[in-house]
Enzyme design. Structure first.
Site, PDB file in Angstrom:
ATOM      1  CG  ASP A  30      25.562  51.677  60.888  1.00  0.00           C
ATOM      2  OD1 ASP A  30      26.597  52.327  61.121  1.00  0.00           O
ATOM      3  OD2 ASP A  30      25.532  50.423  60.913  1.00  0.00           O
ATOM      4  CG  HIS A  46      39.223  59.073  51.363  1.00  0.00           C
ATOM      5  ND1 HIS A  46      38.567  57.938  51.777  1.00  0.00           N
ATOM      6  CD2 HIS A  46      40.358  59.140  52.108  1.00  0.00           C
ATOM      7  CE1 HIS A  46      39.280  57.339  52.714  1.00  0.00           C
ATOM      8  NE2 HIS A  46      40.378  58.056  52.933  1.00  0.00           N
ATOM      9  CG  HIS A  99      31.939  56.972  59.655  1.00  0.00           C
ATOM     10  ND1 HIS A  99      33.191  56.511  59.321  1.00  0.00           N
ATOM     11  CD2 HIS A  99      31.539  56.237  60.715  1.00  0.00           C
ATOM     12  CE1 HIS A  99      33.530  55.535  60.141  1.00  0.00           C
ATOM     13  NE2 HIS A  99      32.545  55.348  61.006  1.00  0.00           N
TER      14      HIS A  99
HETATM   15  P1  5GP Z   1      32.999  52.873  62.812  1.00  0.00           P
HETATM   16  O1  5GP Z   1      33.216  51.716  63.738  1.00  0.00           O
HETATM   17  O2  5GP Z   1      34.060  52.945  61.753  1.00  0.00           O
HETATM   18  O3  5GP Z   1      32.785  54.175  63.529  1.00  0.00           O
HETATM   19  O4  5GP Z   1      31.607  52.625  62.117  1.00  0.00           O
HETATM   20  C1  5GP Z   1      31.451  52.011  60.891  1.00  0.00           C
HETATM   21  C2  5GP Z   1      29.967  51.780  60.704  1.00  0.00           C
HETATM   22  O5  5GP Z   1      29.743  51.474  59.346  1.00  0.00           O
HETATM   23  C3  5GP Z   1      29.402  50.610  61.526  1.00  0.00           C
HETATM   24  O6  5GP Z   1      28.378  51.101  62.392  1.00  0.00           O
HETATM   25  C4  5GP Z   1      28.888  49.654  60.477  1.00  0.00           C
HETATM   26  O7  5GP Z   1      27.663  49.031  60.855  1.00  0.00           O
HETATM   27  C5  5GP Z   1      28.711  50.529  59.260  1.00  0.00           C
HETATM   28  N1  5GP Z   1      28.897  49.853  57.987  1.00  0.00           N
HETATM   29  C6  5GP Z   1      29.922  49.016  57.655  1.00  0.00           C
HETATM   30  N2  5GP Z   1      29.791  48.605  56.385  1.00  0.00           N
HETATM   31  C7  5GP Z   1      28.656  49.203  55.898  1.00  0.00           C
HETATM   32  C8  5GP Z   1      28.008  49.177  54.635  1.00  0.00           C
HETATM   33  O8  5GP Z   1      28.439  48.517  53.677  1.00  0.00           O
HETATM   34  N3  5GP Z   1      26.877  49.906  54.498  1.00  0.00           N
HETATM   35  C9  5GP Z   1      26.378  50.662  55.537  1.00  0.00           C
HETATM   36  N4  5GP Z   1      25.242  51.327  55.285  1.00  0.00           N
HETATM   37  N5  5GP Z   1      26.974  50.712  56.739  1.00  0.00           N
HETATM   38  C10 5GP Z   1      28.109  50.005  56.921  1.00  0.00           C
HETATM   39 ZN    ZN Z   2      36.830  57.066  51.229  1.00  0.00          ZN
END
Ligand code: 5GP
Ligand code: ZN
Length: 116
Positions: A30, A46, A99
């Site tokens: 992350d 996807h 994810h």
């Molecule tokens: P959600 O809130 O959708 O469960 O989590 C999305 C996660 O994706 C967040 O923890 C955020 O830090 C991570 N994230 C967002 N953009 C990127 C990216 O471009 N690369 C990586 N490695 N993580 C990302």
């Molecule tokens: Zn996707």
């Protein structure tokens, strides 16, 4: 080109720190780690969220969980971890490609996390 961020990571159009990959799933660090170990594990195909899965997705969802421990151990969480799958508006999912967050480290992660 897909406009889904994580599909673009799968395609290699956006760089990521990959820690595990097979035919069906990809795991990467992350970008804003909430704990010393914070890995995202995604289906390469996807799938928007747990709210949109079907029985056809059973195998890939199972694989994410079956691989979680070895990914956590390899990344420095040898004695357990937490898996979180934020889903939809109420789950405050920010990236609309399913994810699993694997969070851990050498020490207990603490109470249920407020935001991942
Ligand atoms: P959600 O809130 O959708 O469960 O989590 C999305 C996660 O994706 C967040 O923890 C955020 O830090 C991570 N994230 C967002 N953009 C990127 C990216 O471009 N690369 C990586 N490695 N993580 C990302
Ligand atoms: Zn996707």
């Amino acid at each position: 080109m897909s406009d889904c961020l994580f599909c673009r990571i799968v395609a290699g159009e956006i760089p990521s720190s990959k820690v595990y990959e097979d035919d069906d799933i990809l795991a990467f660090k992350d970008i804003h780690p909430a704990r010393p170990v914070h890995i995202l594990v995604i289906p390469k195909k996807h799938i928007t969220s747990l709210a949109t899965v079907s029985v056809d997705d059973q195998a890939v969802l199972g694989r994410i969980l079956v691989r979680a421990n070895e990914i956590a151990v390899a990344q420095g969480s040898p004695d357990g971890f937490r898996v979180i799958i934020n889903t939809g508006r109420v789950g405050q999912q920010e990236v609309p490609h399913l994810h699993a967050h694997i969070v851990g480290g050498p020490d207990p992660v603490g109470p249920m996390l407020k935001r991942l």
